[in-house]
Structures are given as structure tokens and as C-alpha cells.
Design a protein around this motif. Structure first.
Motif, PDB file in Angstrom:
ATOM      1  N   ALA A  50      85.767  51.985   3.757  1.00 32.93           N
ATOM      2  CA  ALA A  50      86.858  51.021   3.919  1.00 32.93           C
ATOM      3  C   ALA A  50      88.159  51.558   3.339  1.00 32.93           C
ATOM      4  N   ALA A  51      88.070  52.299   2.221  1.00 29.45           N
ATOM      5  CA  ALA A  51      89.279  52.809   1.577  1.00 29.45           C
ATOM      6  C   ALA A  51      89.996  53.827   2.451  1.00 29.45           C
ATOM      7  N   THR A  52      89.260  54.559   3.286  1.00 32.80           N
ATOM      8  CA  THR A  52      89.919  55.516   4.184  1.00 32.80           C
ATOM      9  C   THR A  52      90.648  54.805   5.323  1.00 32.80           C
ATOM     10  N   CYS A  53      90.320  53.528   5.530  1.00 31.21           N
ATOM     11  CA  CYS A  53      90.929  52.779   6.633  1.00 31.21           C
ATOM     12  C   CYS A  53      92.145  51.967   6.192  1.00 31.21           C
ATOM     13  N   VAL A  54      92.235  51.643   4.909  1.00 31.90           N
ATOM     14  CA  VAL A  54      93.285  50.750   4.423  1.00 31.90           C
ATOM     15  C   VAL A  54      94.032  51.450   3.293  1.00 31.90           C
ATOM     16  N   ALA A  73      82.554  46.000   1.565  1.00 31.98           N
ATOM     17  CA  ALA A  73      83.062  46.760   0.428  1.00 31.98           C
ATOM     18  C   ALA A  73      83.293  45.825  -0.763  1.00 31.98           C
ATOM     19  N   PRO A  74      82.967  46.255  -1.981  1.00 27.32           N
ATOM     20  CA  PRO A  74      83.251  45.421  -3.154  1.00 27.32           C
ATOM     21  C   PRO A  74      84.738  45.098  -3.232  1.00 27.32           C
ATOM     22  N   LEU A  75      85.055  43.863  -3.546  1.00 28.20           N
ATOM     23  CA  LEU A  75      86.454  43.458  -3.616  1.00 28.20           C
ATOM     24  C   LEU A  75      87.194  44.157  -4.747  1.00 28.20           C
ATOM     25  N   GLY A  76      86.451  44.674  -5.738  1.00 24.11           N
ATOM     26  CA  GLY A  76      87.086  45.452  -6.801  1.00 24.11           C
ATOM     27  C   GLY A  76      87.692  46.741  -6.308  1.00 24.11           C
ATOM     28  N   THR A  77      87.407  47.123  -5.063  1.00 24.71           N
ATOM     29  CA  THR A  77      87.983  48.345  -4.483  1.00 24.71           C
ATOM     30  C   THR A  77      89.502  48.241  -4.328  1.00 24.71           C
ATOM     31  N   TRP A  78      89.971  47.038  -4.018  1.00 26.69           N
ATOM     32  CA  TRP A  78      91.335  46.927  -3.501  1.00 26.69           C
ATOM     33  C   TRP A  78      92.451  46.938  -4.539  1.00 26.69           C
ATOM     34  N   PRO A  79      92.313  46.370  -5.721  1.00 25.98           N
ATOM     35  CA  PRO A  79      93.417  46.508  -6.680  1.00 25.98           C
ATOM     36  C   PRO A  79      93.777  47.966  -6.977  1.00 25.98           C
ATOM     37  N   ILE A 122     100.857  47.263   3.854  1.00 28.04           N
ATOM     38  CA  ILE A 122      99.488  47.750   4.038  1.00 28.04           C
ATOM     39  C   ILE A 122      99.374  48.348   5.436  1.00 28.04           C
ATOM     40  N   THR A 123      98.879  49.563   5.508  1.00 27.20           N
ATOM     41  CA  THR A 123      98.649  50.203   6.802  1.00 27.20           C
ATOM     42  C   THR A 123      97.146  50.317   7.048  1.00 27.20           C
ATOM     43  N   VAL A 124      96.780  50.232   8.293  1.00 27.74           N
ATOM     44  CA  VAL A 124      95.366  50.222   8.664  1.00 27.74           C
ATOM     45  C   VAL A 124      95.123  51.276   9.733  1.00 27.74           C
ATOM     46  N   GLU A 125      94.111  52.082   9.504  1.00 24.60           N
ATOM     47  CA  GLU A 125      93.627  53.030  10.508  1.00 24.60           C
ATOM     48  C   GLU A 125      92.149  52.730  10.714  1.00 24.60           C
ATOM     49  N   ALA A 126      91.855  51.905  11.699  1.00 23.42           N
ATOM     50  CA  ALA A 126      90.481  51.458  11.918  1.00 23.42           C
ATOM     51  C   ALA A 126      89.605  52.609  12.376  1.00 23.42           C
ATOM     52  N   PRO A 127      88.292  52.525  12.153  1.00 22.81           N
ATOM     53  CA  PRO A 127      87.385  53.599  12.570  1.00 22.81           C
ATOM     54  C   PRO A 127      87.478  53.847  14.081  1.00 22.81           C
ATOM     55  N   HIS A 128      87.311  55.094  14.453  1.00 20.60           N
ATOM     56  CA  HIS A 128      87.330  55.470  15.869  1.00 20.60           C
ATOM     57  C   HIS A 128      85.928  55.545  16.452  1.00 20.60           C
ATOM     58  N   GLU A 129      84.916  55.516  15.601  1.00 20.05           N
ATOM     59  CA  GLU A 129      83.540  55.534  16.072  1.00 20.05           C
ATOM     60  C   GLU A 129      82.642  54.878  15.036  1.00 20.05           C
ATOM     61  N   CYS A 130      81.458  54.495  15.467  1.00 18.27           N
ATOM     62  CA  CYS A 130      80.433  53.972  14.566  1.00 18.27           C
ATOM     63  C   CYS A 130      79.291  54.983  14.559  1.00 18.27           C
ATOM     64  N   ASP A 131      79.246  55.816  13.514  1.00 15.12           N
ATOM     65  CA  ASP A 131      78.244  56.876  13.490  1.00 15.12           C
ATOM     66  C   ASP A 131      76.894  56.352  13.006  1.00 15.12           C
ATOM     67  N   ARG A 143      93.133  50.538  -5.058  1.00 17.04           N
ATOM     68  CA  ARG A 143      93.584  51.189  -3.814  1.00 17.04           C
ATOM     69  C   ARG A 143      94.991  50.767  -3.442  1.00 17.04           C
ATOM     70  N   LEU A 144      95.393  49.554  -3.828  1.00 14.97           N
ATOM     71  CA  LEU A 144      96.675  49.013  -3.386  1.00 14.97           C
ATOM     72  C   LEU A 144      97.642  48.809  -4.549  1.00 14.97           C
ATOM     73  N   GLY A 145      97.747  49.823  -5.395  1.00 18.65           N
ATOM     74  CA  GLY A 145      98.798  49.860  -6.408  1.00 18.65           C
ATOM     75  C   GLY A 145      98.567  48.975  -7.608  1.00 18.65           C
ATOM     76  N   GLY A 146      97.304  48.681  -7.946  1.00 17.85           N
ATOM     77  CA  GLY A 146      97.018  47.886  -9.130  1.00 17.85           C
ATOM     78  C   GLY A 146      97.398  46.430  -9.011  1.00 17.85           C
ATOM     79  N   ARG A 147      97.585  45.945  -7.818  1.00 16.51           N
ATOM     80  CA  ARG A 147      97.993  44.555  -7.625  1.00 16.51           C
ATOM     81  C   ARG A 147      96.820  43.595  -7.790  1.00 16.51           C
ATOM     82  N   THR A 148      97.145  42.361  -8.123  1.00 13.69           N
ATOM     83  CA  THR A 148      96.136  41.314  -8.238  1.00 13.69           C
ATOM     84  C   THR A 148      95.770  40.816  -6.836  1.00 13.69           C
TER      85      THR A 148
END
Length: 542
Positions: free
Chosen positions: A290-294, A344-350, A305-314, A352-357
Motif C-alpha cells: 500500500a505504501a508504494t501506491c500512496v 494495511a495497518p492504519l499506523g502505516t500512514w502517519p 496525496i498522490t496515488v499510483e494504483a497497482p497495475h496487476e494482481c500478482d 508515510r504522510l509526513g507525521g500527520r495525525t
């Protein structure tokens, strides 16, 4: 004519097939099949009936006495104290009475059957035993309403199981209790647990696993593991679902093994359970994907926030529970992205996205129309991971100008997010929502609130109903909320409603007869609240 001596035995002639011929004539009609009694024409029907009566007597007289059936064992004793007399009378009324109707309207009579779940919960809390003569009616009620079954069977006690063995209509009581006994096997009854697991019906095994899981998750997991390889796919799915109770990190090895199961549904459920364990290896893998996509574009002002969604499901994604084929009307990339972010655990995003709440993250703009997909996935993740902080952020303040929060895309999702909050906080949020937006969208949200409603929520509902009445709103559209209020409003609110019982003056644009309906509905509400007070007092009588 020689008479048969009385001392000689009277023998019954063997079955001649006459009865079958009579039945055939009756089914086809005497005009199409002449009865085997020699009558024709208009006399044939009467002759057929006479012959059938005579043959019936002959067949019954020819029956030989059979050994008497074995009497059932006596019903087990119920050691619980009996109901107070007034409460027993009330139970009879709840099970037999129905609200009166007039012209298709409910009238002012309470819907007593809808009060039965509350009554049963209160009676069970006091530890009373059901009156034996009322147990059949309780079982009939529980047979028709599955939501009543747990409380009804707990109240009916061992007598319900004894009766269920004698009446096939009540077999659901046996399925609801492991082994059909009065209680599930105890923690020290290892042999009984093993025997029931190996020999019990499927429903009994599910009930056993669920009850064992509630008190000893490890023992339940070991029991399931012992026969996992030999279970049917549909059974494995049901058994796996029982692990939701008491889900813990110790379940991870078993769930990782289930990711390679032959059944796609089993694999998907195992992946869902693993994603609810934020420290699991699967959660880490999904977080990395998920982190590679967002990501965050800090060059923009404000950041985007920019998003690059997966191009395939391996194959690795499929193994971890990502369904490769989207439902009709959904794009593949959006479908895959939603599943990755949801798991993905929600703890991933702070981080990944600049320490934001969470509150700051959900308000960030999202590029290229990915906003709805991203935030809907965060909503599902907050519900799955029971994360109250993210749920609050996604709900937003209840007084927001729009009925939807910054991330919730439907009433159903908002209701699920509310389920992650404490009961008091949940009630306060819904009260604020109703005060701002009224009742038109609140019904589903009210269903998530604890009963009885907290005072702020009860006041908000009554005030909103009063506003709707004064505005001349179409009254029948609020019947669902009125029904909820009858069951959920704190009975102490009855006094506040006395001023709403009169028929109001109807505005010119009001629905015809609306004033009378509103007065009737409020009268029924007050009557029901006072009845609930009486029910409580009867159960507390010594």
C-alpha cells in the motif's frame, strides 16, 4: 346359518386392496372411476363414502396392540428462583397479545412482542427460571424470531432442551447448545469436548468451538487444528470464522497456513483475520504494497496525496487475500488499491504522510479523483482494526455542514465507524448529528447506540420528532424512529412527552390527518415507556 361360537377367535381378513381402490375413485371422481362397491350413476358417491367408512372401521379394528412406548426421562430440575407472580403474568401477555389496529394504523397500544427481547434480557439478568407452562410458547416465539433465541433459551433453561427432543419444531434449541445438553462442556471435560467434536452434528461442533473460543482461544485453536485437513471446505470456512472471537497473535501461524487453503473463501477469510492483527507478517506485507501506491507530494501547497494504483494482481497478492476480479462496474486498479489499503495497518500512514495525525490526513486533498476510493478503504480498515482514532477522523464532527464525514461515503459506513467508539461517545455523536441534520438519515445510526439511549441522545430524538410534527411533516416517514424510541428511549423521558399528546393545529400544507397521527404516536410512546417501567418493577419485586 351357522353362527361362529363365541369361544372361537375372530380373524380379520387379509388386506385386499379395497382401500387403495376407494382412494383412487375418490381422487379421480366416481364418474371417471366406478367405485369397487357395485354402485353406479348418482348413487356412486354415497356408496363410496359408505364403503370408505366401513373399511376404516375394519382397518382400525384389525390393529393389534403394540408394546407401550418407553416413557421419557423426567425433565431436569431448574435450580433458579421462580418469577414473581406479576412478572409471570406479564410474560404471558407479551407472548400472546398483539397491538390493536384501526384502519391500518397501529393505534395507541404498545407493540408488546417488540418488548419481549428487553424483558428476557432483564429476567436473565435477575437469574429467574421460566414458568414451565410458558416454555412451549417461548420456544414457538424463538422459532419464528432468531434474534430471540439466545435470550429465550437461556431463560427457558434445561426444560427447553428436554422439550426440544420431543418436538421436531423446536430442534433449533438442540443445535444452539453443544451436545444438546443443558450447558456446554466445562473446561475440565476434555473427553466430552473431544467426543462432541468428533461425533457431533455440524451445528453442535460450531457451537462447541464458539463457546470454547470465548473462554480459551488456544484450546479452541488446537481442537480445530487437529481435524482441519479432513474438514469440508464449507465447514472450514464456518470454523475459521469463529476465530474472530478472541483473535490474538498466537493465531497467526494457523491463519498463515490457511492462506494456502484449497478454498478461495477460506483463503480470503484467513487474510481478513490476519489483516486485523497489525503486527502480523501479512499486515506488514500489505503495508509495504500500500505504501508504494500512496505518497505525499510536498511540492504542492498545500501538500497533495498522490496515488499510483497497482497495475496487476500478482500471485503473491492473491495468496494474501486480494481478489483479482472486481465486481461489475468497478475498475481493476481501484479494486486492487482498495483491498491493499484496507488490509494495511492504519499506523502505516502517519509516518508515510509526513507525521500527520488521522484528522489531518483525511482532510488532505487527493490527486486524480482517487479521494473516494482511498478514504472508503480507510473507513473499512478502521472498522476491521477497531481503530477509534481513525473512526473519529473519518466521521468528522457531527455538526459538519454535510451529513457525510470527510471519509464516510454512506450511512452504512458511518454506522460501522460508530461501532468502534465507546457507547457514550457514540450516543453523543449521533445526538449532535440529529440536532444538525434531523432524523431523515439517522435511523441506521440510532441502531448502533446502546439501550437505553443516553439522555442527550433521547432528548435530541424527542426534540427532532417534535420539530417534524410542528412543521407538518409527513408523519408515516418517522414511524421507524418512533418504533425505535419505544424500545430504546430511557423510560424516565416519559414525563417530558406529556405536552406532546394533544392533537396539534395542522399547517395548511400538512398531510391530511397528520396531527391525529402524531398525537396517537406520542401517546403510544408514552404508554410504552411507562409499561417498561412497570416491567422493571415487576421483575424486581420480592
Amino acid at each position: 346359518m351357522t353362527r361362529t361360537p363365541a369361544t372361537e377367535p375372530i380373524t380379520v381378513p387379509p388386506e385386499s386392496g379395497l382401500w387403495d381402490d376407494l382412494v383412487t375413485s375418490a381422487l379421480l371422481g366416481t364418474d371417471r372411476r366406478t367405485p369397487p362397491v357395485g354402485a353406479h350413476g348418482r348413487h356412486a358417491p354415497a356408496a363410496l363414502l359408505d364403503a370408505a367408512a366401513a373399511e376404516t372401521v375394519r382397518r382400525r379394528a384389525g390393529l393389534r396392540p403394540a408394546p407401550a412406548a418407553r416413557l421419557p426421562e423426567p425433565a431436569p430440575e431448574d435450580p433458579r428462583p421462580p418469577l414473581p407472580t406479576a412478572a409471570a403474568h406479564r410474560l404471558t401477555t407479551l407472548l400472546t397479545d398483539r397491538p390493536g389496529t384501526a384502519g391500518g394504523r397501529r393505534g395507541t397500544a404498545p407493540d408488546l412482542m417488540e418488548l419481549l427481547p428487553q424483558w428476557l434480557a432483564a429476567a436473565n439478568a435477575h437469574g429467574y427460571a421460566a414458568p414451565p407452562q410458558m416454555v412451549p410458547a417461548l420456544l414457538d416465539a424463538a422459532r419464528g424470531r432468531t434474534d430471540l433465541r439466545p435470550a429465550a433459551l437461556a431463560f427457558a433453561g434445561p426444560l427447553a432442551l428436554w422439550l426440544a427432543r420431543l418436538n421436531p419444531d423446536w430442534r433449533f434449541a438442540l443445535r444452539a447448545t453443544p451436545g444438546g445438553g443443558s450447558a456446554a462442556p466445562g473446561p475440565d471435560e476434555t473427553e466430552r469436548v473431544r467426543q462432541l467434536w468428533d461425533e457431533g452434528l455440524f451445528a453442535e461442533r460450531v457451537a462447541l468451538l464458539t463457546s470454547l473460543r470465548a473462554r480459551d482461544p488456544g484450546a479452541a485453536r488446537a481442537l480445530l487444528t487437529s481435524t482441519w485437513a479432513t474438514e469440508r471446505a464449507e465447514d472450514r470456512l464456518m470454523f475459521l470464522d469463529s476465530l474472530r472471537t478472541g483473535l490474538e497473535p498466537a493465531d497467526e501461524p494457523f491463519l498463515e497456513q490457511a492462506l494456502t487453503d484449497r478454498s478461495r473463501n477460506v483463503r480470503a477469510t484467513a487474510a481478513e483475520l490476519l489483516s486485523a492483527l497489525p503486527e502480523s507478517a501479512l499486515a506488514a506485507r500489505m503495508a509495504a504494497r500500500a505504501a508504494t501506491c500512496v505518497s505525499l507530494d510536498r511540492a504542492s501547497d498545500p501538500p497533495v496525496i498522490t496515488v499510483e494504483a497497482p497495475h496487476e494482481c500478482d500471485a503473491a497478492m492473491e495468496r494474501d487475500g486480494v481478489a483479482p476480479h472486481p465486481p461489475s462496474g468497478r475498475g481493476e486498479r481501484a479494486w486492487w488499491l482498495g483491498q491493499l489499503v484496507e488490509a494495511a495497518p492504519l499506523g502505516t500512514w502517519p509516518a508515510r504522510l509526513g507525521g500527520r495525525t488521522p484528522e489531518e490526513i483525511v482532510t488532505l486533498p487527493v490527486a486524480d479523483d482517487w479521494h473516494a476510493d482511498l478514504q472508503a478503504a480507510w473507513c473499512r480498515a478502521a472498522v476491521r482494526q477497531r481503530d477509534a482514532a481513525w473512526a473519529r477522523a473519518l466521521l468528522g464532527p457531527p455538526t459538519a455542514p454535510e451529513a457525510g464525514g470527510p471519509g464516510a461515503v454512506s450511512l452504512a459506513e458511518r454506522a460501522k465507524l460508530l461501532g468502534t467508539l465507546r457507547a457514550v461517545e457514540r450516543a453523543e455523536w449521533v445526538a449532535g448529528f440529529i440536532a444538525t441534520h434531523g432524523l431523515s438519515e439517522a435511523f441506521q445510526l440510532l441502531g448502533m447506540c446502546a439501550v437505553p439511549w443516553a439522555p442527550p441522545l433521547g432528548r435530541a430524538v424527542v426534540d427532532a420528532l417534535n420539530i417534524a410534527r410542528d412543521a407538518g411533516s409527513y408523519p408515516w416517514s418517522f414511524s421507524g424512529v418512533m418504533g425505535l424510541a419505544e424500545r430504546c428511549l430511557d423510560p424516565s423521558e416519559a414525563g417530558r412527552l406529556d405536552g406532546l399528546l394533544a392533537i396539534p393545529d395542522e399547517p395548511e400544507d400538512a398531510s391530511p390527518g397528520a396531527g391525529g397521527y402524531w398525537a396517537e404516536a406520542f401517546q403510544r410512546l408514552v404508554t410504552t415507556l411507562r409499561l417498561r417501567v412497570a416491567m422493571t418493577e415487576e421483575l424486581e419485586a420480592v
